[in-house]
Design a protein around this motif. Structure first.
Motif, mmCIF file in Angstrom:
data_model
loop_
_atom_site.group_PDB
_atom_site.id
_atom_site.type_symbol
_atom_site.label_atom_id
_atom_site.label_comp_id
_atom_site.label_asym_id
_atom_site.label_seq_id
_atom_site.Cartn_x
_atom_site.Cartn_y
_atom_site.Cartn_z
ATOM 1 N N LEU A 6 -43.840 2.212 34.114
ATOM 2 C CA LEU A 6 -44.492 2.985 35.249
ATOM 3 C C LEU A 6 -45.640 3.128 35.083
ATOM 4 O O LEU A 6 -46.204 3.414 33.950
ATOM 5 C CB LEU A 6 -43.886 4.407 35.419
ATOM 6 C CG LEU A 6 -44.526 5.412 36.292
ATOM 7 C CD1 LEU A 6 -44.404 4.964 37.769
ATOM 8 C CD2 LEU A 6 -43.987 6.672 36.040
ATOM 9 N N MET A 7 -46.968 2.568 36.024
ATOM 10 C CA MET A 7 -48.368 2.785 35.872
ATOM 11 C C MET A 7 -48.464 3.789 36.891
ATOM 12 O O MET A 7 -48.095 3.470 38.068
ATOM 13 C CB MET A 7 -48.957 1.330 35.824
ATOM 14 C CG MET A 7 -50.431 1.840 36.066
ATOM 15 S SD MET A 7 -51.380 0.253 36.046
ATOM 16 C CE MET A 7 -51.625 0.123 34.071
ATOM 17 N N GLU A 38 -39.721 6.454 26.239
ATOM 18 C CA GLU A 38 -39.831 5.664 25.031
ATOM 19 C C GLU A 38 -41.374 5.934 24.696
ATOM 20 O O GLU A 38 -41.513 6.049 23.590
ATOM 21 C CB GLU A 38 -39.728 3.998 25.050
ATOM 22 C CG GLU A 38 -38.191 3.876 24.937
ATOM 23 C CD GLU A 38 -37.325 4.318 26.060
ATOM 24 O OE1 GLU A 38 -37.763 3.751 27.152
ATOM 25 O OE2 GLU A 38 -36.237 4.478 25.704
ATOM 26 N N LYS A 39 -42.393 5.861 25.643
ATOM 27 C CA LYS A 39 -43.524 5.860 25.373
ATOM 28 C C LYS A 39 -44.366 6.271 26.496
ATOM 29 O O LYS A 39 -44.188 5.853 27.535
ATOM 30 C CB LYS A 39 -44.260 4.465 24.690
ATOM 31 C CG LYS A 39 -45.360 4.204 24.150
ATOM 32 C CD LYS A 39 -45.951 3.152 23.814
ATOM 33 C CE LYS A 39 -47.198 2.595 24.117
ATOM 34 N NZ LYS A 39 -47.387 1.192 23.850
ATOM 35 N N VAL A 40 -45.480 7.328 26.365
ATOM 36 C CA VAL A 40 -46.478 7.729 27.485
ATOM 37 C C VAL A 40 -47.862 7.383 26.678
ATOM 38 O O VAL A 40 -48.129 7.782 25.781
ATOM 39 C CB VAL A 40 -46.307 9.280 27.657
ATOM 40 C CG1 VAL A 40 -47.328 9.524 28.678
ATOM 41 C CG2 VAL A 40 -44.819 9.603 28.061
ATOM 42 N N ASP A 41 -48.521 6.477 27.400
ATOM 43 C CA ASP A 41 -49.562 6.033 27.101
ATOM 44 C C ASP A 41 -50.702 6.258 27.980
ATOM 45 O O ASP A 41 -50.895 5.800 29.150
ATOM 46 C CB ASP A 41 -49.807 4.569 26.556
ATOM 47 C CG ASP A 41 -51.083 4.181 25.969
ATOM 48 O OD1 ASP A 41 -51.738 4.820 25.481
ATOM 49 O OD2 ASP A 41 -51.149 2.611 25.874
ATOM 50 N N ILE A 42 -51.777 7.301 27.671
ATOM 51 C CA ILE A 42 -52.806 7.602 28.586
ATOM 52 C C ILE A 42 -53.989 7.056 28.432
ATOM 53 O O ILE A 42 -54.710 7.296 27.248
ATOM 54 C CB ILE A 42 -52.939 9.432 28.639
ATOM 55 C CG1 ILE A 42 -51.573 10.199 28.896
ATOM 56 C CG2 ILE A 42 -54.122 9.788 29.386
ATOM 57 C CD1 ILE A 42 -51.583 11.588 28.842
ATOM 58 N N TRP A 43 -54.092 6.117 29.270
ATOM 59 C CA TRP A 43 -55.298 5.190 29.020
ATOM 60 C C TRP A 43 -56.872 6.114 29.506
ATOM 61 O O TRP A 43 -57.867 5.558 28.921
ATOM 62 C CB TRP A 43 -55.392 4.175 29.972
ATOM 63 C CG TRP A 43 -54.629 2.926 29.633
ATOM 64 C CD1 TRP A 43 -53.494 3.165 28.566
ATOM 65 C CD2 TRP A 43 -54.141 1.717 30.128
ATOM 66 N NE1 TRP A 43 -52.540 1.959 28.541
ATOM 67 C CE2 TRP A 43 -52.979 1.367 29.644
ATOM 68 C CE3 TRP A 43 -54.713 1.098 31.167
ATOM 69 C CZ2 TRP A 43 -52.324 0.116 29.842
ATOM 70 C CZ3 TRP A 43 -54.255 -0.208 31.528
ATOM 71 C CH2 TRP A 43 -53.126 -0.838 30.912
ATOM 72 N N VAL A 62 -49.654 4.833 31.706
ATOM 73 C CA VAL A 62 -48.464 3.903 31.469
ATOM 74 C C VAL A 62 -47.275 4.490 30.639
ATOM 75 O O VAL A 62 -47.687 5.073 29.698
ATOM 76 C CB VAL A 62 -48.855 2.389 30.642
ATOM 77 C CG1 VAL A 62 -47.800 1.584 30.841
ATOM 78 C CG2 VAL A 62 -50.107 1.827 31.643
ATOM 79 N N VAL A 63 -46.208 4.506 31.469
ATOM 80 C CA VAL A 63 -44.889 5.174 30.611
ATOM 81 C C VAL A 63 -43.937 4.075 30.628
ATOM 82 O O VAL A 63 -43.625 3.426 31.550
ATOM 83 C CB VAL A 63 -44.384 6.149 31.575
ATOM 84 C CG1 VAL A 63 -43.095 6.920 31.076
ATOM 85 C CG2 VAL A 63 -45.397 7.427 31.721
ATOM 86 N N ASN A 64 -43.388 3.948 29.495
ATOM 87 C CA ASN A 64 -41.808 3.043 29.191
ATOM 88 C C ASN A 64 -40.731 4.104 29.157
ATOM 89 O O ASN A 64 -40.840 4.958 28.330
ATOM 90 C CB ASN A 64 -42.006 2.246 27.939
ATOM 91 C CG ASN A 64 -43.015 1.426 28.220
ATOM 92 O OD1 ASN A 64 -44.128 1.072 29.029
ATOM 93 N ND2 ASN A 64 -43.156 0.462 27.125
ATOM 94 N N TYR A 65 -39.679 3.614 30.046
ATOM 95 C CA TYR A 65 -38.809 4.734 30.048
ATOM 96 C C TYR A 65 -37.404 3.887 30.262
ATOM 97 O O TYR A 65 -37.354 2.637 30.754
ATOM 98 C CB TYR A 65 -38.982 5.854 31.025
ATOM 99 C CG TYR A 65 -38.880 5.327 32.570
ATOM 100 C CD1 TYR A 65 -37.748 5.344 33.341
ATOM 101 C CD2 TYR A 65 -40.216 4.974 33.110
ATOM 102 C CE1 TYR A 65 -37.813 5.056 34.706
ATOM 103 C CE2 TYR A 65 -40.078 4.674 34.333
ATOM 104 C CZ TYR A 65 -38.835 4.718 35.128
ATOM 105 O OH TYR A 65 -38.823 4.386 36.492
ATOM 106 N N LYS A 89 -46.729 2.242 40.421
ATOM 107 C CA LYS A 89 -46.087 0.955 40.326
ATOM 108 C C LYS A 89 -44.843 0.986 39.022
ATOM 109 O O LYS A 89 -45.231 1.435 38.081
ATOM 110 C CB LYS A 89 -46.886 -0.289 39.903
ATOM 111 C CG LYS A 89 -46.191 -1.541 40.211
ATOM 112 C CD LYS A 89 -45.855 -1.861 41.458
ATOM 113 C CE LYS A 89 -45.505 -3.422 41.575
ATOM 114 N NZ LYS A 89 -45.058 -3.702 42.961
ATOM 115 N N VAL A 90 -43.643 0.735 39.589
ATOM 116 C CA VAL A 90 -42.759 0.569 38.745
ATOM 117 C C VAL A 90 -42.055 -0.820 38.497
ATOM 118 O O VAL A 90 -41.838 -1.484 39.221
ATOM 119 C CB VAL A 90 -41.363 1.749 39.123
ATOM 120 C CG1 VAL A 90 -40.256 1.387 38.149
ATOM 121 C CG2 VAL A 90 -41.829 3.003 39.180
#
Length: 98
Positions: A6-7, A38-43, A62-65, A89-90
């Motif tokens: 997910l962005m 799994e991962k949350v990445d705040i750019w 960006v989130v990976n789930y 956007k998923v």
């Protein structure tokens, strides 16, 4: 369960301290339905290629789930409602597709 990415582009006028709690509220939808984050990445703040709602910048996340398709649809529905979310956007990552 399927892997998703997910962005989210958040309005740059949102206070930096409220960005993480805002996105956590939406990720709770995935956790309650039995999915996992799994991962949350705040750019952070980045300049966009074109203006959206008269904004030239946005806060990128960006989130990976992992979740089932119905949960992912519900997450998208809730993201559409919030006016602070400029775009989202998923996608399903390439390596996860079979």
């Amino acid at each position: 369960m399927r892997a998703y990415e997910l962005m989210v582009l958040i309005d740059p006028e949102v206070d930096d301290r409220t960005v993480e709690p805002t996105i956590e509220k939406y990720l709770e939808v995935v956790r309650t339905a039995g999915g996992s984050i799994e991962k949350v990445d705040i750019w952070g703040r980045r300049k966009m290629a074109y203006e959206i709602k008269k904004k030239a910048e946005a806060i990128y996340i960006v989130v990976n789930y992992t979740a089932d398709p119905a949960t992912s649809s519900e997450l998208e529905r809730q993201l559409k409602i919030n006016e602070q979310i400029l775009r989202h956007k998923v996608t399903r990552p390439e390596e996860a597709r079979v």
